[in-house]
Design an enzyme around this catalytic site. Structure first.
Site, PDB file in Angstrom:
ATOM      1  N   PHE B 134       0.865  -1.178   0.000  1.00 52.27           N
ATOM      2  CA  PHE B 134       0.000   0.000   0.000  1.00 52.27           C
ATOM      3  C   PHE B 134       0.903   1.230   0.000  1.00 52.27           C
ATOM      4  O   PHE B 134       1.802   1.356   0.850  1.00 52.27           O
ATOM      5  CB  PHE B 134      -0.924   0.002   1.214  1.00 52.27           C
ATOM      6  CG  PHE B 134      -1.951   1.104   1.138  1.00 52.27           C
ATOM      7  CD1 PHE B 134      -2.947   1.073   0.172  1.00 52.27           C
ATOM      8  CD2 PHE B 134      -1.896   2.187   1.996  1.00 52.27           C
ATOM      9  CE1 PHE B 134      -3.873   2.096   0.072  1.00 52.27           C
ATOM     10  CE2 PHE B 134      -2.829   3.211   1.901  1.00 52.27           C
ATOM     11  CZ  PHE B 134      -3.815   3.164   0.937  1.00 52.27           C
ATOM     12  N   ASP B 206       1.940  -4.973   8.259  1.00 49.55           N
ATOM     13  CA  ASP B 206       0.771  -4.110   8.139  1.00 49.55           C
ATOM     14  C   ASP B 206      -0.460  -5.007   8.047  1.00 49.55           C
ATOM     15  O   ASP B 206      -0.584  -5.806   7.113  1.00 49.55           O
ATOM     16  CB  ASP B 206       0.905  -3.219   6.903  1.00 49.55           C
ATOM     17  CG  ASP B 206      -0.262  -2.247   6.758  1.00 49.55           C
ATOM     18  OD1 ASP B 206      -1.349  -2.528   7.317  1.00 49.55           O
ATOM     19  OD2 ASP B 206      -0.106  -1.225   6.083  1.00 49.55           O
ATOM     20  N   TYR B 231     -10.623   1.352  10.607  1.00 46.64           N
ATOM     21  CA  TYR B 231     -11.842   1.723   9.873  1.00 46.64           C
ATOM     22  C   TYR B 231     -12.264   0.747   8.785  1.00 46.64           C
ATOM     23  O   TYR B 231     -13.222   1.001   8.075  1.00 46.64           O
ATOM     24  CB  TYR B 231     -11.734   3.144   9.301  1.00 46.64           C
ATOM     25  CG  TYR B 231     -10.516   3.444   8.447  1.00 46.64           C
ATOM     26  CD1 TYR B 231     -10.445   3.026   7.124  1.00 46.64           C
ATOM     27  CD2 TYR B 231      -9.471   4.195   8.952  1.00 46.64           C
ATOM     28  CE1 TYR B 231      -9.356   3.326   6.340  1.00 46.64           C
ATOM     29  CE2 TYR B 231      -8.362   4.508   8.176  1.00 46.64           C
ATOM     30  CZ  TYR B 231      -8.317   4.072   6.866  1.00 46.64           C
ATOM     31  OH  TYR B 231      -7.233   4.377   6.097  1.00 46.64           O
ATOM     32  N   LYS B 232     -11.517  -0.354   8.668  1.00 48.92           N
ATOM     33  CA  LYS B 232     -11.891  -1.333   7.648  1.00 48.92           C
ATOM     34  C   LYS B 232     -12.735  -2.443   8.303  1.00 48.92           C
ATOM     35  O   LYS B 232     -13.864  -2.190   8.697  1.00 48.92           O
ATOM     36  CB  LYS B 232     -10.631  -1.881   6.978  1.00 48.92           C
ATOM     37  CG  LYS B 232      -9.871  -0.796   6.187  1.00 48.92           C
ATOM     38  CD  LYS B 232      -8.616  -1.357   5.561  1.00 48.92           C
ATOM     39  CE  LYS B 232      -7.787  -0.260   4.892  1.00 48.92           C
ATOM     40  NZ  LYS B 232      -8.360   0.248   3.651  1.00 48.92           N
ATOM     41  N   ARG B 380     -12.504  -4.324  -7.104  1.00 44.67           N
ATOM     42  CA  ARG B 380     -12.211  -4.942  -5.817  1.00 44.67           C
ATOM     43  C   ARG B 380     -13.511  -5.159  -5.040  1.00 44.67           C
ATOM     44  O   ARG B 380     -14.323  -4.235  -4.916  1.00 44.67           O
ATOM     45  CB  ARG B 380     -11.286  -3.978  -5.059  1.00 44.67           C
ATOM     46  CG  ARG B 380     -10.561  -4.560  -3.917  1.00 44.67           C
ATOM     47  CD  ARG B 380      -9.523  -3.552  -3.401  1.00 44.67           C
ATOM     48  NE  ARG B 380     -10.158  -2.428  -2.711  1.00 44.67           N
ATOM     49  CZ  ARG B 380      -9.610  -1.788  -1.683  1.00 44.67           C
ATOM     50  NH1 ARG B 380      -8.415  -2.127  -1.232  1.00 44.67           N
ATOM     51  NH2 ARG B 380     -10.224  -0.787  -1.112  1.00 44.67           N
TER      52      ARG B 380
END
Lengths: 421, 421
Positions: B134, B206, B231-232, B380
């Protein structure tokens, strides 16, 4: 009879305080805050009060923006731009221009970013600060200098009077707090910045106790960098995101080290290499906490409805009233003024020192008068002009008098707590 | 007739998906989320959905804790301990022990802290990562290395297969993402960590796309450091504070550079010098955003009610169903699987590549099927097992089929948007 009249002329009464409230041009703002009853809150310099508009706004962000519109809210509800949008609003409060202020991270992290950026611009190896600066600022400098490991030295001065001498031509950056968290002592931002510039140094100002409380003119004082806090006088809520300022003239010359994707020129291109966004955006790092940021915006919007000079005038008037009432009611009770006597050298707080300060503040809080204590002996009273009334100042001093006269502080519970602090 | 029966046996029907939902042991969790009607939300890997318990909790924090109890809430309502309290809860989700996880800052800032700490422990001068990591992770490494200026080099590998070779004895730290944000490809955490340790390197993992979605066992894999996102899949709300993990065995040997007052051993002693708190607390920095942190805690609490193996099992089942339905319904429409075919090598998402990916996703979102697009050509779809149903997978594939068959993507509005991306 003549004596009594003279006494009455010089004596401040509760009615006189009520009269001041009745004439207060900011008086209507108090009704826009949701304050607890029977509490006289003089700790807005630690955590500002709750604006009534905050709850509905937070509900809207949670329920509508997050709950209904989900990921689309980043564009649809301006989450993506929020750091710069709210920054531009704070700019109006601290005398900065559009595109010079950003809401991001915590004050500590922003200090790291701005000082690291400032160090790139200047060859000097010395960083100056005050030993009495808010400790997190000193800790962050310590961490940054140790981390960089390039022979930087931290030069701490013991008194504001020594600052000018300490900022000599070896200095790269001076990291100074405009209003002292402990004493309320306010530095001369323009003169200090000019002195630093004349020696080739830059200044990072910490505005934690200034923004929304005293007159700040970053443009007028030609300030280089600043950081500040959203949860004190800006009434942004507990741990509200902080802000930072970088003068336009410096923005594209520096790069702060926390180069996260929110500071990238094209964050959604997902390129493997960092390319700094132009302007203030390069001081952004990671994804900001949107709910807390929305709450901050409400506090800032509310402050923008008030004329800034009126805020400062009332702050000075509240502080002067507090001091005069302390002299009138508590002069024999062992308190020593720990703030500068001159209003022009003081932020929006008044501090008194007392050897039993901790226990006294505990007892006072139990009476419903909320100030706070700062080691070793400081009782701190903050005046947030948007919601503190002149009668609150009256009540606070009467509370303090009662605590002392009845020795309410000298009770096992307060003693015990004091012992473990 | 025989042919038809055979077709029916192999063909997955809407009713079969309903049947899977009826038997789903996590089925009751969906009702605990406040999801928009007529939306099939497959983007929980970007922003998790809103738990119903979040709004009342946030209201309570704002109205009662902030509004009524004001500054006293730091002790009274556990604000002071919140970063460690919520960290300990997240630890249960990622196989860490108590006192090993902390909620703080953003993922980007936490990456800076953990990698800087890791570099102190190892003499090597090379930092390894994947070019497809990322981007913010790569940007942060770039910024950190430049900032340190001590000859560190960033070695990026182009494929997970090259990782082991790249982690040689010159390497100080490997910074790896467990589940790729783009493809969903999942690395073998235990094997990679063991390989790195054998070469004298440390690993920072990560977990942004892992926590709450796939099996993570930091203790079992003997992981050194990790960071992750609130927040995921943890459903903590937009920009929720992130988390970090530091193995107990390393905590007191390292000091991260962002030494703010929340990481001090005695923050309220207001001492001018930094003294790191023992344990994980030294990885705290500034004051955390309490409202956003409270929202995160609700998401974490909700996840802790579900058995973690069931979450992973359903995630795999949803992904397999999606792929099978894509083969059944959309095999001739130009999509190419861009995720690993083997479920064991995949996180909780499935990606398909298509040259018109951006416009297709725009059209699909307009039909109410929300996935997202990642450059250059990836569609995605994320599966959050607590609220995504098997029928949602059915709807998503039907939506995709409709978009393609009716060429809904090939409309001026989507074309125009695609052109500016």
């Amino acid at each position: 009879m003549g004596d009594m009249q003279e006494k009455n002329l010089n004596t401040i009464s509760f009615e006189a305080c009520q009269e001041l409230d009745a004439r207060d041009s900011l008086g209507q703002f108090r009704s826009q805050f949701d304050l607890p009853e029977h509490t006289c809150y003089l700790d807005g310099n630690s955590l500002g009060a709750l604006p009534k508009a905050t709850l509905p706004r937070v509900q809207q962000v949670v329920q509508q923006e997050w709950g209904r519109d989900l990921i689309s809210s980043w564009n649809k509800h301006g989450w993506w731009d929020a750091q710069q949008r709210v920054g531009d609003k704070i700019a109006l409060i601290i005398g900065a221009g559009p595109g010079e202020v950003l809401v991001a991270d915590s004050t500590s992290v922003n200090l790291f970013k701005t000082v690291a950026a400032a160090l790139q611009l200047n060859p000097g190896k010395v960083v100056v600060s005050e030993r009495a600066n808010f400790p997190t600022d000193l800790y962050m400098l310590e961490g940054l200098i140790k981390h960089l490991g390039r022979g930087y030295k931290l030069r701490l001065v013991d008194s504001p009077e020594d600052l000018f001498e300490a900022i000599d031509s070896d200095v790269s950056v001076a990291v100074l707090t405009h209003v002292s968290y402990r004493t309320g002592c306010m530095l001369d931002m323009a003169a200090t910045t000019a002195h630093a510039h004349a020696r080739g140094a830059l200044v990072v100002w910490d505005l934690a106790h200034s923004a929304g409380a005293v007159h700040v003119d970053l443009t007028g004082a030609d300030v280089d960098f600043a950081v500040g806090c959203g949860y004190k006088f800006l009434n942004g809520g507990p741990g509200a995101p902080a802000f930072l300022y970088v003068a336009k003239r410096l923005q594209d010359k520096v790069q702060q080290p926390l180069t996260g994707w929110f500071g990238h020129a094209k964050p959604f291109a997902f390129e493997p290499s960092f390319e700094a966004a132009p302007g203030i955006q390069r001081f952004q790092c990671g994804t900001p906490p949107i709910i807390s940021l929305a709450a901050l915006e409400v506090g800032v919007d509310l402050m923008l409805q008030a004329p800034l000079p009126a805020i400062r005038d009332k702050s000075v008037a509240l502080g002067c009233l507090f001091w005069r009432l302390m002299e009138q009611e508590c002069s024999q009770l062992g308190f020593r003024l720990a703030s500068p006597a001159a209003p022009a050298q003081r932020g929006s707080q008044i501090c008194f020192a007392h050897p039993e300060g901790y226990a006294i503040m505990q007892a006072l809080i139990e009476l419903g008068v909320v100030g706070d204590f700062r080691a070793p002996d400081i009782l701190r009273f903050g005046f947030a002009p948007l919601y503190v009334r002149y009668v609150d100042v009256w009540e606070a001093v009467q509370g303090l008098k009662l605590v002392m006269q009845e020795r309410l502080w000298d009770q096992p519970v307060h003693r015990k707590r004091a012992a473990v602090t």
